[in-house]
Design an enzyme around this catalytic site. Sequence first.
Site, PDB file in Angstrom:
ATOM      1  N   LEU A  49       0.862  -1.179   0.000  1.00 27.04           N
ATOM      2  CA  LEU A  49       0.000   0.000   0.000  1.00 27.04           C
ATOM      3  C   LEU A  49       0.898   1.228   0.000  1.00 27.04           C
ATOM      4  O   LEU A  49       1.863   1.284   0.772  1.00 27.04           O
ATOM      5  CB  LEU A  49      -0.891   0.029   1.253  1.00 27.04           C
ATOM      6  CG  LEU A  49      -2.188  -0.766   1.243  1.00 27.04           C
ATOM      7  CD1 LEU A  49      -2.828  -0.731   2.635  1.00 27.04           C
ATOM      8  CD2 LEU A  49      -3.166  -0.223   0.213  1.00 27.04           C
ATOM      9  N   ASP A  50       0.602   2.201  -0.849  1.00 20.81           N
ATOM     10  CA  ASP A  50       1.360   3.442  -0.835  1.00 20.81           C
ATOM     11  C   ASP A  50       1.337   4.055   0.568  1.00 20.81           C
ATOM     12  O   ASP A  50       0.363   3.877   1.303  1.00 20.81           O
ATOM     13  CB  ASP A  50       0.768   4.442  -1.820  1.00 20.81           C
ATOM     14  CG  ASP A  50       1.012   4.056  -3.270  1.00 20.81           C
ATOM     15  OD1 ASP A  50       1.911   3.235  -3.515  1.00 20.81           O
ATOM     16  OD2 ASP A  50       0.289   4.573  -4.144  1.00 20.81           O
ATOM     17  N   PRO A  51       2.391   4.792   0.955  1.00 21.31           N
ATOM     18  CA  PRO A  51       2.384   5.431   2.278  1.00 21.31           C
ATOM     19  C   PRO A  51       1.137   6.273   2.526  1.00 21.31           C
ATOM     20  O   PRO A  51       0.602   6.283   3.651  1.00 21.31           O
ATOM     21  CB  PRO A  51       3.655   6.301   2.246  1.00 21.31           C
ATOM     22  CG  PRO A  51       4.569   5.559   1.335  1.00 21.31           C
ATOM     23  CD  PRO A  51       3.680   4.985   0.252  1.00 21.31           C
ATOM     24  N   LEU A  52       0.656   6.987   1.497  1.00 19.28           N
ATOM     25  CA  LEU A  52      -0.547   7.807   1.669  1.00 19.28           C
ATOM     26  C   LEU A  52      -1.767   6.953   1.993  1.00 19.28           C
ATOM     27  O   LEU A  52      -2.655   7.377   2.726  1.00 19.28           O
ATOM     28  CB  LEU A  52      -0.814   8.614   0.392  1.00 19.28           C
ATOM     29  CG  LEU A  52      -2.120   9.418   0.361  1.00 19.28           C
ATOM     30  CD1 LEU A  52      -2.022  10.624   1.296  1.00 19.28           C
ATOM     31  CD2 LEU A  52      -2.446   9.898  -1.052  1.00 19.28           C
ATOM     32  N   ALA A  53      -1.804   5.745   1.452  1.00 16.53           N
ATOM     33  CA  ALA A  53      -2.983   4.883   1.602  1.00 16.53           C
ATOM     34  C   ALA A  53      -2.960   4.175   2.949  1.00 16.53           C
ATOM     35  O   ALA A  53      -1.917   3.817   3.479  1.00 16.53           O
ATOM     36  CB  ALA A  53      -3.035   3.862   0.472  1.00 16.53           C
TER      37      ALA A  53
END
Length: 308
Positions: A49-53
């Site tokens: 998962l992307d850090p933002l997600a």
Amino acid sequence: MNKPVQKIPKRRLNGVLLLDKASGVSSNTALQQVRRLYRAEKAGHTGVLDPLAGGLLPICFGEATKFAQYLLDADKAYCATLKLGEQTATGDAEGEIIAHTDHMPSLDTFQAACNAFLGEIEQIPPMYSALKHQGRALYDYARQGITIERQPRRVSIHALHLRAYAPPVARLDVTCSKGTYIRTLAEDIARHAGTLAHLSALRRTATAGFRLEAAHEFAYLQGLDETERDALLLPCDSMLPHIPAITLPESDIVRLQCGQTVHWTENNAIISVFRVYNAQKTFIGLAQTGTGCLKALRLMSTEAKTSA
């Protein structure tokens, strides 16, 4: 003299933890935090998962890592929040704004744009992604201002529900195949509707039958003792409900564990992979069909004891 730092002993632990990853934390950081907390010898996650997600990130311990690929290949579901009117360099809120428009499409126009992306579609992977080109991640090139030509990839959007629409904010529930870039989907839908957009928030809500509602935040795990944390682990075969199960006699199981084949003709032309159990309902692993036989595909260690 300073006393040597005493190493915390690691544990052989087998099972699956459903983690609710916080936004702003990388998947690898979340994995290492959980691994240290559980003192696990071996651990891995099941899809970055992307850090933002934020949201659902199953963590596999020990023997469960053998079957992680079956989660990587599974369909996923997300709740995506779009900021309309602004395009960023990365497709999400972490990138600088590179284009702007005041045009906000009507609800009907935006809904029609969503509908246009249902089913099998082609996506061009974003430059800010971990896909490799000549051994380097695309985001390495993007940070240097270099654009690499990418080939379209076919993905499937199984369901797309417009949960809320109050420009400049739109919220979508998306169910999709592996390899789908929600950032790209958001940009493409907005472009089809005559505007621009980027992701301002993203949460994974489901994967391979697991739901976010059953996941646990790291802060909650920290507040438990070891016995309570271990009780949250799911068995290794919880990742494989979509694979048919069979029960074999002990003699056949021993043959599989010794690398030998087992005579098998049932469903041979229809099903190629099975979950194997013994008479006591203990999960043995996966076997695949050959010509009139079963052979081991991926088995649990004979020394493994599931922690859940």
